[in-house]
Design a protein around this motif. Structure first.
Motif, PDB file in Angstrom:
ATOM      1  N   ASP A  89       0.800  -1.224   0.000  1.00 15.85           N
ATOM      2  CA  ASP A  89       0.000   0.000   0.000  1.00 15.85           C
ATOM      3  C   ASP A  89       0.834   1.275   0.000  1.00 15.85           C
ATOM      4  OD1 ASP A  89      -2.611  -1.283   0.103  1.00 15.85           O
ATOM      5  OD2 ASP A  89      -2.077  -1.875   2.137  1.00 15.85           O
ATOM      6  N   SER A  90       1.822   1.387   0.892  1.00 20.12           N
ATOM      7  CA  SER A  90       2.554   2.652   0.989  1.00 20.12           C
ATOM      8  C   SER A  90       3.835   2.480   1.791  1.00 20.12           C
ATOM      9  CB  SER A  90       1.686   3.726   1.654  1.00 20.12           C
ATOM     10  OG  SER A  90       1.400   3.381   3.005  1.00 20.12           O
ATOM     11  N   PHE A  91       4.715   3.483   1.643  1.00 18.65           N
ATOM     12  CA  PHE A  91       5.948   3.562   2.415  1.00 18.65           C
ATOM     13  C   PHE A  91       6.085   4.975   2.969  1.00 18.65           C
ATOM     14  CE2 PHE A  91       6.777   0.167  -0.585  1.00 18.65           C
ATOM     15  CZ  PHE A  91       7.326  -0.818   0.231  1.00 18.65           C
ATOM     16  N   ALA A  92       6.570   5.092   4.189  1.00 11.93           N
ATOM     17  CA  ALA A  92       6.833   6.390   4.809  1.00 11.93           C
ATOM     18  C   ALA A  92       8.224   6.341   5.433  1.00 11.93           C
ATOM     19  CB  ALA A  92       5.788   6.715   5.875  1.00 11.93           C
ATOM     20  N   PRO A  93       9.214   6.981   4.796  1.00  7.95           N
ATOM     21  CA  PRO A  93      10.565   6.996   5.370  1.00  7.95           C
ATOM     22  C   PRO A  93      10.572   7.645   6.746  1.00  7.95           C
ATOM     23  CG  PRO A  93      10.584   7.741   3.088  1.00  7.95           C
ATOM     24  CD  PRO A  93       9.149   7.678   3.500  1.00  7.95           C
ATOM     25  N   ARG A  94      11.374   7.092   7.645  1.00 11.51           N
ATOM     26  CA  ARG A  94      11.506   7.668   8.978  1.00 11.51           C
ATOM     27  C   ARG A  94      12.669   8.651   9.009  1.00 11.51           C
ATOM     28  NH1 ARG A  94      10.495   2.457  10.604  1.00 11.51           N
ATOM     29  NH2 ARG A  94      12.507   2.148  11.614  1.00 11.51           N
ATOM     30  N   GLU A  95      12.545   9.673   9.837  1.00 11.73           N
ATOM     31  CA  GLU A  95      13.541  10.730   9.909  1.00 11.73           C
ATOM     32  C   GLU A  95      14.448  10.556  11.121  1.00 11.73           C
ATOM     33  OE1 GLU A  95      11.773  14.566   9.675  1.00 11.73           O
ATOM     34  OE2 GLU A  95      10.725  14.157   7.792  1.00 11.73           O
ATOM     35  N   ALA A  96      15.659  11.047  10.982  1.00  9.38           N
ATOM     36  CA  ALA A  96      16.612  11.120  12.092  1.00  9.38           C
ATOM     37  C   ALA A  96      17.526  12.301  11.824  1.00  9.38           C
ATOM     38  CB  ALA A  96      17.429   9.831  12.198  1.00  9.38           C
TER      39      ALA A  96
ATOM     40  N   ALA B 227       5.068   0.678  -3.886  1.00  8.58           N
ATOM     41  CA  ALA B 227       3.655   0.951  -3.610  1.00  8.58           C
ATOM     42  C   ALA B 227       2.808   0.671  -4.855  1.00  8.58           C
ATOM     43  CB  ALA B 227       3.487   2.395  -3.165  1.00  8.58           C
ATOM     44  N   GLY B 228       1.721  -0.054  -4.649  1.00  4.22           N
ATOM     45  CA  GLY B 228       0.809  -0.404  -5.725  1.00  4.22           C
ATOM     46  C   GLY B 228       1.005  -1.792  -6.277  1.00  4.22           C
ATOM     47  N   THR B 229       2.164  -2.378  -6.045  1.00  2.00           N
ATOM     48  CA  THR B 229       2.431  -3.731  -6.535  1.00  2.00           C
ATOM     49  C   THR B 229       1.698  -4.757  -5.681  1.00  2.00           C
ATOM     50  OG1 THR B 229       4.557  -3.189  -7.538  1.00  2.00           O
ATOM     51  CG2 THR B 229       4.264  -5.459  -6.803  1.00  2.00           C
ATOM     52  N   VAL B 230       1.252  -5.836  -6.324  1.00  2.00           N
ATOM     53  CA  VAL B 230       0.629  -6.962  -5.632  1.00  2.00           C
ATOM     54  C   VAL B 230       1.542  -8.173  -5.800  1.00  2.00           C
ATOM     55  CG1 VAL B 230      -1.371  -8.476  -5.467  1.00  2.00           C
ATOM     56  CG2 VAL B 230      -1.680  -6.048  -6.023  1.00  2.00           C
TER      57      VAL B 230
ATOM     58  N   VAL C 299      -4.905 -16.760  -0.872  1.00  2.00           N
ATOM     59  CA  VAL C 299      -5.405 -17.448  -2.069  1.00  2.00           C
ATOM     60  C   VAL C 299      -5.259 -18.943  -1.812  1.00  2.00           C
ATOM     61  CG1 VAL C 299      -5.184 -17.761  -4.557  1.00  2.00           C
ATOM     62  CG2 VAL C 299      -4.655 -15.525  -3.532  1.00  2.00           C
ATOM     63  N   LYS C 300      -6.375 -19.625  -1.673  1.00  2.00           N
ATOM     64  CA  LYS C 300      -6.341 -21.046  -1.348  1.00  2.00           C
ATOM     65  C   LYS C 300      -5.910 -21.876  -2.562  1.00  2.00           C
ATOM     66  CE  LYS C 300      -7.373 -22.691   1.969  1.00  2.00           C
ATOM     67  NZ  LYS C 300      -6.497 -22.993   3.144  1.00  2.00           N
ATOM     68  N   ASP C 301      -5.119 -22.923  -2.257  1.00  2.00           N
ATOM     69  CA  ASP C 301      -4.708 -23.917  -3.259  1.00  2.00           C
ATOM     70  C   ASP C 301      -4.115 -23.258  -4.505  1.00  2.00           C
ATOM     71  OD1 ASP C 301      -4.341 -26.597  -3.986  1.00  2.00           O
ATOM     72  OD2 ASP C 301      -6.177 -26.601  -5.189  1.00  2.00           O
ATOM     73  N   ALA C 302      -3.276 -22.255  -4.321  1.00  2.00           N
ATOM     74  CA  ALA C 302      -2.680 -21.563  -5.461  1.00  2.00           C
ATOM     75  C   ALA C 302      -1.620 -22.410  -6.166  1.00  2.00           C
ATOM     76  CB  ALA C 302      -2.053 -20.254  -4.996  1.00  2.00           C
ATOM     77  N   GLN C 303      -0.972 -23.306  -5.397  1.00  2.00           N
ATOM     78  CA  GLN C 303       0.069 -24.187  -5.941  1.00  2.00           C
ATOM     79  C   GLN C 303       1.124 -23.389  -6.707  1.00  2.00           C
ATOM     80  OE1 GLN C 303       0.262 -27.307  -4.976  1.00  2.00           O
ATOM     81  NE2 GLN C 303      -1.691 -27.099  -3.872  1.00  2.00           N
ATOM     82  N   LEU C 304       1.568 -22.314  -6.088  1.00  2.00           N
ATOM     83  CA  LEU C 304       2.564 -21.425  -6.680  1.00  2.00           C
ATOM     84  C   LEU C 304       3.959 -21.951  -6.339  1.00  2.00           C
ATOM     85  CD1 LEU C 304       2.630 -18.656  -8.184  1.00  2.00           C
ATOM     86  CD2 LEU C 304       2.819 -17.576  -5.936  1.00  2.00           C
ATOM     87  N   LYS C 305       4.818 -22.089  -7.350  1.00  2.00           N
ATOM     88  CA  LYS C 305       6.147 -22.635  -7.108  1.00  2.00           C
ATOM     89  C   LYS C 305       7.147 -21.571  -6.673  1.00  2.00           C
ATOM     90  CE  LYS C 305       5.703 -26.565 -10.251  1.00  2.00           C
ATOM     91  NZ  LYS C 305       6.246 -27.247 -11.463  1.00  2.00           N
ATOM     92  N   PHE C 306       6.987 -20.378  -7.183  1.00  2.00           N
ATOM     93  CA  PHE C 306       7.870 -19.262  -6.866  1.00  2.00           C
ATOM     94  C   PHE C 306       7.042 -17.984  -6.767  1.00  2.00           C
ATOM     95  CE2 PHE C 306      10.584 -22.287  -9.172  1.00  2.00           C
ATOM     96  CZ  PHE C 306      11.647 -22.417  -8.291  1.00  2.00           C
ATOM     97  N   PRO C 307       7.598 -16.919  -6.152  1.00  2.00           N
ATOM     98  CA  PRO C 307       6.850 -15.667  -6.088  1.00  2.00           C
ATOM     99  C   PRO C 307       6.553 -15.107  -7.479  1.00  2.00           C
ATOM    100  CG  PRO C 307       8.690 -15.644  -4.540  1.00  2.00           C
ATOM    101  CD  PRO C 307       8.879 -16.851  -5.401  1.00  2.00           C
ATOM    102  N   ARG C 308       5.447 -14.400  -7.575  1.00  2.00           N
ATOM    103  CA  ARG C 308       5.141 -13.617  -8.774  1.00  2.00           C
ATOM    104  C   ARG C 308       4.489 -12.316  -8.320  1.00  2.00           C
ATOM    105  NH1 ARG C 308      -0.116 -13.332 -10.573  1.00  2.00           N
ATOM    106  NH2 ARG C 308      -1.629 -14.821  -9.700  1.00  2.00           N
ATOM    107  N   PHE C 309       4.470 -11.312  -9.203  1.00  2.00           N
ATOM    108  CA  PHE C 309       3.874 -10.038  -8.809  1.00  2.00           C
ATOM    109  C   PHE C 309       3.327  -9.295 -10.017  1.00  2.00           C
ATOM    110  CE2 PHE C 309       8.401  -9.208  -9.432  1.00  2.00           C
ATOM    111  CZ  PHE C 309       8.449  -7.997 -10.109  1.00  2.00           C
ATOM    112  N   THR C 310       2.446  -8.343  -9.721  1.00  2.00           N
ATOM    113  CA  THR C 310       1.818  -7.485 -10.730  1.00  2.00           C
ATOM    114  C   THR C 310       2.096  -6.038 -10.352  1.00  2.00           C
ATOM    115  OG1 THR C 310       0.041  -9.094 -11.073  1.00  2.00           O
ATOM    116  CG2 THR C 310      -0.369  -6.835 -11.797  1.00  2.00           C
ATOM    117  N   THR C 311       2.583  -5.249 -11.313  1.00  2.00           N
ATOM    118  CA  THR C 311       2.835  -3.827 -11.040  1.00  2.00           C
ATOM    119  C   THR C 311       1.638  -3.003 -11.501  1.00  2.00           C
ATOM    120  OG1 THR C 311       3.850  -3.208 -13.158  1.00  2.00           O
ATOM    121  CG2 THR C 311       5.268  -4.292 -11.524  1.00  2.00           C
ATOM    122  N   PRO C 312       1.434  -1.818 -10.897  1.00  2.00           N
ATOM    123  CA  PRO C 312       0.266  -1.002 -11.242  1.00  2.00           C
ATOM    124  C   PRO C 312       0.449  -0.166 -12.498  1.00  2.00           C
ATOM    125  CG  PRO C 312       1.502   0.076  -9.521  1.00  2.00           C
ATOM    126  CD  PRO C 312       2.181  -1.258  -9.762  1.00  2.00           C
TER     127      PRO C 312
END
Length: 319
Positions: free
Chosen positions: A86-93, A178-181, A225-238
């Protein structure tokens, strides 16, 4: 940043390495939105006032902490977690968002050529994410993402956090922004999901071994996601993934030969030499800079016996 997250995982709720016997930091139902307070990959050993002496003193037993693990109710081997970033917020120092890039002896694609420690500290605006200054040489466009994100392995015992694995882990894919699934295979009951190693920017390959390592708060939504039987990670960009770098074109060097690793090394070394010659940069500075914004690509892998690897460096850094 999320104001109404279902859960918050604080910085102290972290671990080193993958071990399916680690007690969950939280148990959640699918669909939960969680804020993770992620540490930088040095686990706080480096900070905005650090020097190269601190690189020499790094305790590698405390590298790449990940926040979690999260037990997802109903997750079983053969399923997949669907992680919406969903999002990233860098922390300050010390008054600014910050990060570090280091040459760590013995680590990185050209470790045999760069044997001495080196360190660059970055400062940037947490709200605008304007390109970060790299010394006197250029400005690197920022695109926050999580470098390490994954589930526990089925094999018992402690497993190093450093290598990427079939259930995710230290993937260092800069497009996990951000936005990737992202979809991750589940190998144990509850999945035992963890995340960390947040970066402000990185080139494809992370060639010197570090990116702009930066502590951030990350908000993720975890579904099942039930019973996806995924062998390796995958992703979708927005949408497009290089728009922040493409505007001015690229300088490109190549490596050619029968071994992809050797060709990759030659392509990166060629770019380091090019920047030294054209920008009068110290070699180690060029090496660290290209790790944060340059991309290794396999350009050709069918014309045996030789393959072509190209290294793309965005001209916008200097223009």
């Amino acid at each position: 940043m999320c104001r109404n997250c279902d859960y918050t995982i604080h910085g102290a709720q972290h671990h080193f390495g993958w071990d399916n016997s680690i007690a969950p930091a939280e148990r959640v139902e699918p669909g939960a939105q969680i804020a993770f307070h992620c540490m930088d990959s040095s686990a706080g050993q480096l900070g905005p006032s650090s020097t190269v002496e601190d690189v020499k003193a790094l305790d590698f037993g405390k590298i790449n902490p990940v926040s979690g693990p999260i037990h997802v109710e109903g997750a079983m081997p053969g399923d997949a977690l669907k992680i919406t970033i969903d999002s990233f917020a860098p922390r300050e120092a010390e008054g600014s968002a910050w990060g570090w890039t280091a040459n760590i002896p013995g680590f990185g694609l050209l470790a045999d050529q760069f044997t001495d420690p080196a360190l660059t500290i970055w400062k940037y605006d947490a709200k605008t994410l304007e390109p970060a200054l790299f010394g006197e040489h250029g400005r690197v466009p920022l695109k926050p993402f999580c470098g390490t994100i994954g589930n526990a392995l089925a094999e018992p015992g402690m497993h190093s956090i450093v290598p990427p694995r079939r259930v995710g882990g230290n993937l260092d894919i800069r497009d996990l922004a951000a936005g990737t699934v992202l979809y991750l295979p589940v190998e144990v009951a509850g999945a035992l999901f963890s995340v960390g190693d947040t970066h402000a920017a990185q080139g494809d390959g992370e060639v010197c071994g570090t990116a702009i390592e930066s502590p951030m708060d990350a908000v993720l939504t975890i579904d099942l996601v039930k019973d996806a039987q995924l062998k390796f990670p995958r992703f979708t960009t927005p949408g497009p993934v290089t728009r922040h770098l493409d505007a001015k074109g690229y300088e490109v060097t190549t490596g050619i030969g029968p071994d992809l690793m050797s060709a990759s090394r030659d392509a990166v070394a060629g770019m380091v030499d090019h920047l030294c010659a054209t920008r009068q940069m110290a070699a180690v500075d060029a090496y660290m800079l290209v790790s944060t914004c340059g991309d290794l690509r396999i350009s050709e892998i069918v014309d045996q016996p030789n393959w072509v690897v190209s290294f793309y460096f965005p001209r916008c850094v200097f223009e």
